[in-house]
Design a protein around this motif. Structure first.
Motif, PDB file in Angstrom:
ATOM      1  N   ASN A 114      -8.458 -44.194  -7.763  1.00 44.74           N
ATOM      2  CA  ASN A 114      -9.252 -42.958  -7.775  1.00 44.74           C
ATOM      3  C   ASN A 114     -10.431 -43.050  -6.804  1.00 44.74           C
ATOM      4  N   TYR A 115     -11.012 -44.258  -6.688  1.00 48.95           N
ATOM      5  CA  TYR A 115     -12.098 -44.454  -5.723  1.00 48.95           C
ATOM      6  C   TYR A 115     -11.600 -44.184  -4.308  1.00 48.95           C
ATOM      7  N   HIS A 116     -10.388 -44.614  -4.005  1.00 51.88           N
ATOM      8  CA  HIS A 116      -9.819 -44.391  -2.678  1.00 51.88           C
ATOM      9  C   HIS A 116      -9.649 -42.889  -2.413  1.00 51.88           C
ATOM     10  N   HIS A 117      -9.223 -42.161  -3.424  1.00 52.89           N
ATOM     11  CA  HIS A 117      -9.094 -40.710  -3.290  1.00 52.89           C
ATOM     12  C   HIS A 117     -10.458 -40.069  -3.035  1.00 52.89           C
ATOM     13  N   LEU A 118     -11.471 -40.508  -3.791  1.00 53.44           N
ATOM     14  CA  LEU A 118     -12.820 -39.970  -3.624  1.00 53.44           C
ATOM     15  C   LEU A 118     -13.342 -40.266  -2.226  1.00 53.44           C
ATOM     16  N   PHE A 119     -13.071 -41.456  -1.736  1.00 52.93           N
ATOM     17  CA  PHE A 119     -13.514 -41.844  -0.393  1.00 52.93           C
ATOM     18  C   PHE A 119     -12.978 -40.865   0.653  1.00 52.93           C
ATOM     19  N   HIS A 120     -11.679 -40.582   0.594  1.00 55.19           N
ATOM     20  CA  HIS A 120     -11.094 -39.682   1.586  1.00 55.19           C
ATOM     21  C   HIS A 120     -11.563 -38.241   1.381  1.00 55.19           C
ATOM     22  N   GLU A 121     -11.811 -37.872   0.135  1.00 54.97           N
ATOM     23  CA  GLU A 121     -12.338 -36.521  -0.119  1.00 54.97           C
ATOM     24  C   GLU A 121     -13.707 -36.351   0.540  1.00 54.97           C
ATOM     25  N   LYS A 122     -14.590 -37.324   0.339  1.00 49.61           N
ATOM     26  CA  LYS A 122     -15.924 -37.243   0.930  1.00 49.61           C
ATOM     27  C   LYS A 122     -15.871 -37.377   2.452  1.00 49.61           C
ATOM     28  N   LYS A 123     -14.955 -38.197   2.928  1.00 49.62           N
ATOM     29  CA  LYS A 123     -14.834 -38.373   4.375  1.00 49.62           C
ATOM     30  C   LYS A 123     -14.361 -37.092   5.048  1.00 49.62           C
ATOM     31  N   ASN A 124     -13.437 -36.385   4.405  1.00 48.73           N
ATOM     32  CA  ASN A 124     -12.961 -35.113   4.966  1.00 48.73           C
ATOM     33  C   ASN A 124     -14.053 -34.046   4.937  1.00 48.73           C
ATOM     34  N   GLN A 125     -14.911 -34.092   3.907  1.00 47.82           N
ATOM     35  CA  GLN A 125     -16.008 -33.137   3.837  1.00 47.82           C
ATOM     36  C   GLN A 125     -16.982 -33.313   5.001  1.00 47.82           C
ATOM     37  N   MET A 126     -17.074 -34.542   5.499  1.00 47.93           N
ATOM     38  CA  MET A 126     -18.016 -34.824   6.587  1.00 47.93           C
ATOM     39  C   MET A 126     -17.683 -34.012   7.842  1.00 47.93           C
ATOM     40  N   LYS A 127     -16.411 -33.662   7.999  1.00 55.96           N
ATOM     41  CA  LYS A 127     -16.016 -32.925   9.199  1.00 55.96           C
ATOM     42  C   LYS A 127     -16.690 -31.559   9.267  1.00 55.96           C
ATOM     43  N   GLY A 128     -17.095 -31.023   8.128  1.00 52.07           N
ATOM     44  CA  GLY A 128     -17.742 -29.716   8.121  1.00 52.07           C
ATOM     45  C   GLY A 128     -19.254 -29.775   8.168  1.00 52.07           C
ATOM     46  N   PHE A 129     -19.836 -30.985   8.225  1.00 50.29           N
ATOM     47  CA  PHE A 129     -21.294 -31.134   8.251  1.00 50.29           C
ATOM     48  C   PHE A 129     -21.788 -31.183   9.694  1.00 50.29           C
TER      49      PHE A 129
END
Length: 331
Positions: A114-129
């Motif tokens: 689940n941590y790995h999933h969260l990591f990629h979720e947050k990493k993908n969000q960075m593209k919009g910042f």
């Protein structure tokens, strides 16, 4: 089983009667003679009746199986603990018991997934910042989420309540990033407190930790030169040696023998065990740190003797490497 407990109660009753008899006899005579007389009478009574019954009941099949199982578990724990002592890693029996729990191991694997999933979720969000600096609110909130999740993973893996926080190297302008050791200081970036520490703060028994303290990495672990503008932690210094991580299960004991130094204010109020990892790309053991990493990934606990070095090394090291990957796309 009921008979077994009844016999145990009879022994306790006999001991109480003996103590009463000793006190009574000693008031009118020699205390030694009173103890000897009562001990002899108690021993004769026990071996004639109660102890015989208890042994007989214990040797029933159900009791014998339970006894053998408990004895086998104790032998395994004792042997493994002796092995750890030889490897200079003393672990409490509670820590060993948590390692034998297969359910905890499976739950840890699930939480790391689940941590790995969260990591990629947050990493993908960075593209919009628009602002990807480490000091930006968006990046900091993402790291806070990852740190909170990492604390849960480690608490499950180790079977003990832990606190986790990240310290980053900073320039004088506090912009963050990977800079030279000579020009940088470590400062707390995000924290995820243990349940124990959170409850203590909420009840007013403990104040919040000082996030404003600055730490410097020095070549000599014990060379605090009187400069009060920064703090020294020898555990932080050690991870820049050939091993790149540091784990201690009893800080007070290490401090007493001169193997640990920490000039942070009131650190004893918060933790007795500590683990430190570089937030860096994977490095081979024995290779010196030639480039400054982003910072340190730090795990601590109020408990003593609960950190399994091998499990913490792999789980903590993995989480620190993932944080490095996240920071690497933020700079």
């Amino acid at each position: 089983m009921i008979q077994f407990f009844n016999n145990c109660l009879r022994i306790i009753r006999g001991l109480l009667i003996s103590v009463t008899g000793i006190v009574t006899l000693s008031q009118g005579g020699n205390l030694y003679e009173a103890i000897k007389r009562q001990s002899f009478e108690l021993s004769a009574s026990l071996f004639k009746a109660d102890v015989y019954q208890i042994v007989r009941n214990t040797l029933d099949k159900s009791h014998l199986v339970a006894f053998v199982a408990i004895f086998a578990i104790w032998v395994i724990l004792f042997g493994y603990r002796a092995y750890l002592v030889e490897k200079h890693s003393r672990l409490s029996y509670m820590g060993l018991l948590s390692l034998l729990n297969p359910l905890r191991a499976w739950k840890t694997i699930d939480m790391m997934h689940n941590y790995h999933h969260l990591f990629h979720e947050k990493k993908n969000q960075m593209k919009g910042f628009a602002d990807l600096r480490i000091g930006s609110d968006n990046v900091k909130r993402s790291i806070e989420a990852l740190t909170n999740n990492a604390r849960q993973v480690l608490s499950c893996a180790l079977g003990v309540d832990v606190s986790v926080h990240v310290k980053l190297f900073e320039r004088d302008d506090l912009e963050g990033g990977c800079v030279s050791l000579e020009d940088s200081l470590l400062k707390a970036y995000v924290r995820s407190s243990s349940r124990r520490e959170t409850k203590a703060r909420q009840s007013g028994k403990l104040r919040a930790r000082r996030n404003e303290e600055l730490f410097k990495i020095v070549s000599n672990d014990f060379c605090a030169d009187g400069d009060l503008s920064y703090k020294i932690n020898s555990g932080y210094n050690y991870v820049f040696s050939m091993e790149h991580y540091w784990i201690c299960n009893n800080l007070r004991k290490q401090e007493e023998c001169g193997c640990f130094e920490n000039t942070s204010t009131d650190w004893q109020d918060y933790y007795n065990s500590l683990a430190v990892f570089l937030i860096s790309a994977p490095m081979e053991i024995g290779v010196p740190v030639t480039e400054c990493p982003f910072g340190l990934f730090i795990v601590d606990s109020h408990e003593v003797g609960r950190f399994d070095r091998k499990r913490l090394k792999y789980v903590g090291g993995y989480l620190a490497h993932r944080l490095h990957d996240f920071f690497d796309v933020s700079v």
